[in-house]
Enzyme design. Structure first.
Site, PDB file in Angstrom:
ATOM      1  N   ARG A 171       0.839  -1.207   0.000  1.00 27.29           N
ATOM      2  CA  ARG A 171       0.000   0.000   0.000  1.00 27.29           C
ATOM      3  C   ARG A 171       0.878   1.264   0.000  1.00 27.29           C
ATOM      4  NH1 ARG A 171      -3.144  -3.579  -0.750  1.00 27.29           N
ATOM      5  NH2 ARG A 171      -5.243  -3.799   0.098  1.00 27.29           N
ATOM      6  N   SER A 205     -10.558  -0.495   2.972  1.00 29.36           N
ATOM      7  CA  SER A 205      -9.808  -0.579   4.238  1.00 29.36           C
ATOM      8  C   SER A 205      -9.417   0.828   4.660  1.00 29.36           C
ATOM      9  CB  SER A 205      -8.526  -1.375   4.048  1.00 29.36           C
ATOM     10  OG  SER A 205      -8.781  -2.670   3.585  1.00 29.36           O
ATOM     11  N   GLU A 238      -4.848   4.033   5.949  1.00 26.87           N
ATOM     12  CA  GLU A 238      -4.424   3.765   4.581  1.00 26.87           C
ATOM     13  C   GLU A 238      -4.938   4.886   3.680  1.00 26.87           C
ATOM     14  OE1 GLU A 238      -6.176   1.499   1.185  1.00 26.87           O
ATOM     15  OE2 GLU A 238      -5.679  -0.123   2.566  1.00 26.87           O
TER      16      GLU A 238
HETATM   17  N1  EPU Z   1     -10.591 -10.375  10.378  1.00 25.39           N
HETATM   18  C1  EPU Z   1     -11.263 -10.356  11.566  1.00 25.39           C
HETATM   19  N2  EPU Z   1     -12.214  -9.419  11.748  1.00 25.39           N
HETATM   20  C2  EPU Z   1     -12.528  -8.496  10.819  1.00 25.39           C
HETATM   21  C3  EPU Z   1     -11.827  -8.491   9.608  1.00 25.39           C
HETATM   22  C4  EPU Z   1     -10.847  -9.434   9.400  1.00 25.39           C
HETATM   23  O1  EPU Z   1     -11.015 -11.182  12.452  1.00 25.39           O
HETATM   24  O2  EPU Z   1     -13.434  -7.697  11.076  1.00 25.39           O
HETATM   25  C5  EPU Z   1      -9.601 -11.425  10.118  1.00 25.39           C
HETATM   26  C6  EPU Z   1     -10.137 -12.409   9.080  1.00 25.39           C
HETATM   27  O3  EPU Z   1     -10.901 -13.430   9.683  1.00 25.39           O
HETATM   28  C7  EPU Z   1      -8.875 -12.967   8.470  1.00 25.39           C
HETATM   29  C8  EPU Z   1      -7.923 -11.777   8.531  1.00 25.39           C
HETATM   30  O4  EPU Z   1      -8.444 -10.877   9.509  1.00 25.39           O
HETATM   31  O5  EPU Z   1      -8.330 -13.989   9.242  1.00 25.39           O
HETATM   32  C9  EPU Z   1      -7.753 -11.095   7.192  1.00 25.39           C
HETATM   33  O6  EPU Z   1      -9.024 -10.629   6.711  1.00 25.39           O
HETATM   34  P1  EPU Z   1      -9.320 -10.389   5.149  1.00 25.39           P
HETATM   35  O7  EPU Z   1      -9.005 -11.619   4.379  1.00 25.39           O
HETATM   36  O8  EPU Z   1     -10.701  -9.841   5.047  1.00 25.39           O
HETATM   37  O9  EPU Z   1      -8.259  -9.347   4.685  1.00 25.39           O
HETATM   38  P2  EPU Z   1      -7.658  -8.031   5.383  1.00 25.39           P
HETATM   39  O10 EPU Z   1      -6.247  -8.307   5.721  1.00 25.39           O
HETATM   40  O11 EPU Z   1      -8.548  -7.579   6.471  1.00 25.39           O
HETATM   41  C10 EPU Z   1      -6.694  -7.064   3.162  1.00 25.39           C
HETATM   42  C11 EPU Z   1      -6.755  -5.789   2.376  1.00 25.39           C
HETATM   43  C12 EPU Z   1      -8.070  -5.661   1.607  1.00 25.39           C
HETATM   44  C13 EPU Z   1      -8.168  -6.862   0.674  1.00 25.39           C
HETATM   45  C14 EPU Z   1      -8.083  -8.139   1.501  1.00 25.39           C
HETATM   46  C15 EPU Z   1      -8.028  -9.380   0.638  1.00 25.39           C
HETATM   47  C16 EPU Z   1      -5.392  -4.179   3.585  1.00 25.39           C
HETATM   48  C17 EPU Z   1      -5.349  -2.952   4.413  1.00 25.39           C
HETATM   49  N3  EPU Z   1      -6.598  -4.629   3.242  1.00 25.39           N
HETATM   50  O12 EPU Z   1      -7.713  -7.003   4.155  1.00 25.39           O
HETATM   51  O13 EPU Z   1      -7.987  -4.488   0.809  1.00 25.39           O
HETATM   52  O14 EPU Z   1      -9.385  -6.841  -0.056  1.00 25.39           O
HETATM   53  O15 EPU Z   1      -6.861  -8.158   2.298  1.00 25.39           O
HETATM   54  O16 EPU Z   1      -6.792  -9.425  -0.024  1.00 25.39           O
HETATM   55  O17 EPU Z   1      -4.340  -4.723   3.249  1.00 25.39           O
HETATM   56  C18 EPU Z   1      -8.543  -2.171   0.637  1.00 25.39           C
HETATM   57  O18 EPU Z   1      -7.346  -1.954   0.604  1.00 25.39           O
HETATM   58  O19 EPU Z   1      -9.394  -1.251   0.561  1.00 25.39           O
HETATM   59  C19 EPU Z   1      -9.012  -3.561   0.807  1.00 25.39           C
HETATM   60  C20 EPU Z   1     -10.301  -3.863   0.955  1.00 25.39           C
END
Ligand code: EPU
Length: 343
Positions: free
Chosen positions: A162, A237, A333
């Site tokens: 990012r 995010s 972000e």
């Molecule tokens: N999780 C929770 N609670 C929540 C959200 C997430 O426990 O409310 C846990 C999930 O269960 C999982 C882990 O956190 O074990 C990761 O969650 P997720 O796969 O939804 O991905 P993320 O790391 O929360 C990142 C990106 C997203 C992208 C997803 C999928 C960033 C800041 N965000 O989210 O990007 O869609 O991975 O690759 O890196 C964006 O940048 O706007 C965005 C949506």
């Protein structure tokens, strides 16, 4: 090219914040962009693409330039790959769908990311195991200081998680006008490793997915977790996932054995901010019209009439709670735009 005054930006930012621009102009050609950038009568100029990664905290006492350059062009191709140049104002998801219709692979995991093509390199957008840098060839930009058209190689963009040159040394110095991608025409390199994609494909009994199947899976996952900005204002995010050292991670995971994590390298670990925020009890909570999304705690939402300041206050509260509960500093972000950004 018409410069408008006291222009509401509500429809130009996906948070749906009703902030006003003192001056606003829509730009549809490189010539117009060069001309407006050369004008001294607007000392402060702010660039706006899809408005999907910004929080407007106040009215903007500046000239807001909406980059609406359109078009796609094949730069070169072989039987295996194509270099496709896309102008900055093209909607990202429409470009993804267009490439898939033409059988070009590479963008499918980044389906349904809001925003425009020109802002994609700024924060190196990414999702479900793929980042923009993986398909990026080069980009063109106008240097604000002298209005020259310059180009950047992938190395010059210094992409990180990012992050890019345009968020650091190059901040507020360039307007990206086009991005050129390297896409595959055959032998597509499929990225199905991300757990949720595998699960979604299994659900639909797809054993040998096409690039379109992957896109459909990503669309289904995103729709189930992330709010549609047209229905509920948001900027994806709001926070980045924090990176911590191996030493810190070891003591953190001893205290929190159920916490999800990604190993970035032997010495760096990434902890999902969504999990940290959920543990602090914020998930699904609403404070006036500002809130934390009920299906993904990383996403802050505007239920209708939240001001940018309301969202910013909520984000500060979340940062403080995560800091005091886990001793981890999370940071936004999204670009936080204040009234006098250059002061
Ligand atoms: N999780 C929770 N609670 C929540 C959200 C997430 O426990 O409310 C846990 C999930 O269960 C999982 C882990 O956190 O074990 C990761 O969650 P997720 O796969 O939804 O991905 P993320 O790391 O929360 C990142 C990106 C997203 C992208 C997803 C999928 C960033 C800041 N965000 O989210 O990007 O869609 O991975 O690759 O890196 C964006 O940048 O706007 C965005 C949506």
């Amino acid at each position: 090219m018409v410069v408008q005054e006291n222009f509401s930006l509500k429809d130009y930012n996906t948070f749906g914040i009703d902030a006003k621009a003192r001056f606003f102009v829509e730009i549809e050609s490189i010539n117009d962009l060069q001309e407006i950038l050369s004008k001294d009568q607007y000392p402060r100029k702010i660039l706006l693409g899809g408005g999907s990664n910004m929080l407007l905290t106040d009215d903007i006492n500046a000239l807001v330039i909406h980059v609406d350059l359109k078009g796609k062009q094949t730069i070169s191709e072989t039987s295996e790959t194509i270099h496709l140049k896309v102008m900055a104002g093209e909607n990202w998801h429409k470009v993804v769908l267009w490439t898939l219709e033409h059988g070009y692979g590479g963008l499918e995991n980044m389906s349904l990311i809001p925003g425009n093509t020109g802002t994609a390199p700024v924060q190196n957008i990414g999702a479900y195991g793929v980042e923009l840098k993986d398909v990026f060839h080069s980009c063109e930009a106008i240097r604000i200081a002298d209005q020259e058209l310059v180009s950047f190689t992938k190395e010059e963009c210094k992409f990180g998680y990012r992050d890019s040159y345009f968020k650091n040394e190059g901040k507020e110095k360039y307007v990206i006008t086009s991005v050129t991608f390297t896409l595959s025409k055959i032998n597509h390199k499929l990225n199905t490793g991300y757990g949720a994609i595998e699960e979604e494909l299994r659900k639909d009994a797809i054993a040998n997915p096409s690039i379109k199947d992957i896109s459909n899976a990503v669309i289904a996952i995103r729709k189930s977790k992330l709010p549609d900005p047209k229905e509920l204002g948001n900027s994806g995010s709001f926070f980045k996932n924090p990176l911590v050292s191996k030493e810190f991670f070891e003591s953190f995971s001893a205290d929190n054995p159920n916490a999800p994590f990604y190993k970035v390298s032997d010495s760096i670990y990434k902890i999902p901010a969504g999990w940290l925020i959920e543990q602090c009890g914020f998930k699904g909570k609403r404070f006036g019209d500002a809130g934390v999304h009920s299906k993904q705690a990383l996403v802050l939402v505007n239920y209708g009439n939240a001001t940018g300041q309301d969202i910013l206050n909520l984000s500060s509260r979340i940062i403080d709670e995560v800091q005091s509960k886990f001793n981890i500093t999370i940071s936004p972000e999204v670009n936080i735009i204040k009234n006098n950004p250059y002061n």
